[in-house]
Design an enzyme around this catalytic site. Structure first.
Site, PDB file in Angstrom:
ATOM      1  N   LYS A   1      35.688  39.618  46.557  1.00  0.00           N
ATOM      2  CA  LYS A   1      36.565  40.508  45.799  1.00  0.00           C
ATOM      3  C   LYS A   1      36.142  41.976  45.865  1.00  0.00           C
ATOM      4  CE  LYS A   1      38.480  37.271  42.438  1.00  0.00           C
ATOM      5  NZ  LYS A   1      38.788  37.043  41.010  1.00  0.00           N
TER       6      LYS A   1
ATOM      7  N   SER B   1      30.109  37.496  32.620  1.00  0.00           N
ATOM      8  CA  SER B   1      29.857  38.841  33.161  1.00  0.00           C
ATOM      9  C   SER B   1      30.166  38.940  34.650  1.00  0.00           C
ATOM     10  CB  SER B   1      28.393  39.235  32.927  1.00  0.00           C
ATOM     11  OG  SER B   1      27.515  38.323  33.584  1.00  0.00           O
TER      12      SER B   1
END
Length: 271
Positions: A67, A127
């Site tokens: 990503k 996270s």
């Protein structure tokens, strides 16, 4: 019928799954669109993205761990991806690659759909890349009382600091109106499949339970919240909504709600 004019859409993931492939291909068939969707993995993200451009592939979904690493090979990063420096969708317009993050878009829309109160206290666990999308969506939606807990203290503190929220190093003694799980806890087939993402006492004191785990739709966290009459938002909604956003970007068509539900049910079957 596949022919020379068939447009290819694809996904790139470290661990390809079937949901996106089944979801998109189902809609292509139902809407009589000359498209086909195929999942791929790669060990060479640079040439994979360049291949999207070179071969005229119309759209590419991007999952972990690509990503962020794909970004330097893309021509334009839109606001949704720029906001979190993370891409999950690439659209190819005649060789010009534009990046989006439909996870972020989907979370913003779900916050609006369920009319979550920006004044409510939020505790978010996680996270990673998806956690960043959720936190950025909370920030955009005006939430100010957000605490972030992560088992990886380094990335947890960094995420909290980036968005001006508070990092906490334990869930013990904590409570909030909105609890959000952005970890694999409760995911089917995982080592924590049967675990609760939050202590039972926290769920009892909350108003809203939001889990981004999509498989199963009803994680132990969601089941516990439902049993106590809490408002729930499941990961199944997230994965479907972000996929619909991708579908519209690729095809310029928005399926009906009925067709979206049918495609989601088909995609979840034996995925």
């Amino acid at each position: 019928m596949i022919n020379k004019d068939t447009q290819l859409c694809m996904s790139l993931s470290g661990r390809p799954g079937n949901f996106g492939t089944k979801f998109h291909n189902y809609l292509y068939q139902q809407l009589n669109l000359n498209f086909i969707y195929k999942a791929f993995t790669t060990t060479d993200i640079e040439h994979a993205v360049k291949g999207v451009r070179a071969l005229g592939i119309r759209g590419c979904a991007v999952s972990m761990p690509f990503k962020e690493s794909c970004m330097e090979f893309i021509d334009e990063i839109t606001d949704s991806a720029q906001a979190i420096q993370s891409v999950n969708t690439i659209v190819n317009n005649n060789g010009y690659l534009t990046a989006y993050n439909t996870d972020y878009i989907a979370i913003v829309k779900l916050i609006e759909k369920y009319q979550l109160n920006p004044q409510d206290k939020v505790i978010l666990q996680g996270s990673g890349g998806m956690a960043k999308a959720v936190v950025a969506a909370l920030k955009k939606s005006g939430f100010t009382y957000v605490k972030i807990y992560a088992r990886n203290a380094v990335t947890g503190k960094s995420l909290a600091q980036q968005y001006g929220y508070q990092y906490i190093d334990t869930l013990q003694g904590q409570q909030a109106e909105i609890l959000i799980n952005v970890t694999p806890i409760g995911m089917a087939g995982g080592k924590e499949e049967f675990d609760l993402a939050f202590p039972e006492s926290m769920i009892q004191q909350s108003h809203v339970a939001f889990d981004v785990v999509a498989m199963p739709a009803e994680t132990p966290f969601i089941q516990s919240a439902q049993a106590q009459g809490k408002q729930v938002i499941s990961g199944a909604e997230v994965i479907v909504l972000q996929a619909v956003e991708q579908f519209e970007l690729y095809t310029q068509q928005r399926p009906s709600d009925t067709l979206i539900q049918a495609a989601a049910a088909y995609a979840r079957s034996n995925s």
